[in-house]
Design an enzyme around this catalytic site. Structure first.
Site, short mmCIF file in Angstrom:
data_model
loop_
_atom_site.label_atom_id
_atom_site.label_comp_id
_atom_site.label_asym_id
_atom_site.label_seq_id
_atom_site.Cartn_x
_atom_site.Cartn_y
_atom_site.Cartn_z
CG ASN A 43 -0.40 -0.22 2.53
OD1 ASN A 43 0.64 -0.86 2.66
ND2 ASN A 43 -1.04 0.29 3.55
CD GLU A 45 -1.49 4.71 4.48
OE1 GLU A 45 -1.02 5.59 5.25
OE2 GLU A 45 -2.18 3.75 4.86
CB CYS A 54 -5.10 -1.40 -1.68
SG CYS A 54 -6.44 -0.60 -0.81
CD GLU A 56 -5.20 -5.96 -1.26
OE1 GLU A 56 -4.69 -4.82 -1.19
OE2 GLU A 56 -5.88 -6.44 -0.34
N1 THU Z 1 -5.17 -1.62 2.59
C1 THU Z 1 -4.57 -2.45 1.66
O1 THU Z 1 -3.50 -2.11 1.13
N2 THU Z 1 -5.17 -3.61 1.38
C2 THU Z 1 -6.25 -4.12 2.02
O2 THU Z 1 -6.64 -5.24 1.74
C3 THU Z 1 -6.95 -3.31 3.01
C4 THU Z 1 -6.44 -1.93 3.21
C5 THU Z 1 -4.48 -0.38 2.98
C6 THU Z 1 -5.07 0.90 2.50
C7 THU Z 1 -4.51 1.86 3.55
O3 THU Z 1 -3.19 2.24 3.18
C8 THU Z 1 -4.42 1.03 4.81
O4 THU Z 1 -4.45 -0.33 4.39
C9 THU Z 1 -5.54 1.28 5.81
O5 THU Z 1 -6.79 1.19 5.21
#
Ligand code: THU
Length: 133
Positions: A43, A45, A54, A56
């Site tokens: 992820n 941000e 994210c 994925e």
């Molecule tokens: N996030 C992911 O990268 N994958 C997931 O399956 C759930 C959430 C990340 C997005 C954000 O950076 C952090 O987790 C909190 O939501």
């Protein structure tokens, strides 16, 4: 370690590259391609929170950027550091629907190391996957 555990270990270990200064919630994803290679993502941000990508989607977009196509994904592993199994968000599920078949295994895990295997169809029943309805 079996193949699923190995893929999950790659998802876990790539979390070190997560850029998550706002949530402090690092996530890693490892995608096994049908040709045997593994592509990872984390992820990433942003101070404007909605811009966040994210793990994925980072992994899938990397695979596409490297020349892989719809149908080339064998399995997906996702790792956070959660007490319960960490499922992909709904935006990522829709991206998975775009590039994977309904039987594609999606492996989830939790802090104690347990792994849960779900098909994409179980994660996304009644998926929106065609304009030809
Ligand atoms: N996030 C992911 O990268 N994958 C997931 O399956 C759930 C959430 C990340 C997005 C954000 O950076 C952090 O987790 C909190 O939501």
């Amino acid at each position: 370690m079996n193949k699923v555990e190995q893929l999950m270990e790659q998802a876990r270990s790539v979390r070190i590259h997560s850029y998550s200064p706002y949530s402090h919630f690092p996530v890693g994803c490892a995608i096994l391609m049908k040709d045997g290679s593994v592509i990872t993502g984390v992820n990433v941000e942003n101070v404007s929170f909605g811009v966040t990508n994210c793990a994925e989607r980072s992994a899938i977009f990397t695979a596409v950027s490297q020349g892989y196509h719809k149908g080339d994904i064998q399995a997906i592993a996702i790792a956070g550091q959660t007490t319960d199994f960490l499922p992909p968000c709904s935006v990522c599920r829709q991206v998975l629907v775009e590039f994977c078949g309904p039987e594609t295994p999606v492996y989830l895990t939790r802090q104690d190391g347990q792994i849960k295997s779900l098909s994409l169809a179980e994660l996304v029943p009644y998926a929106f996957e065609s304009l030809d309805l």
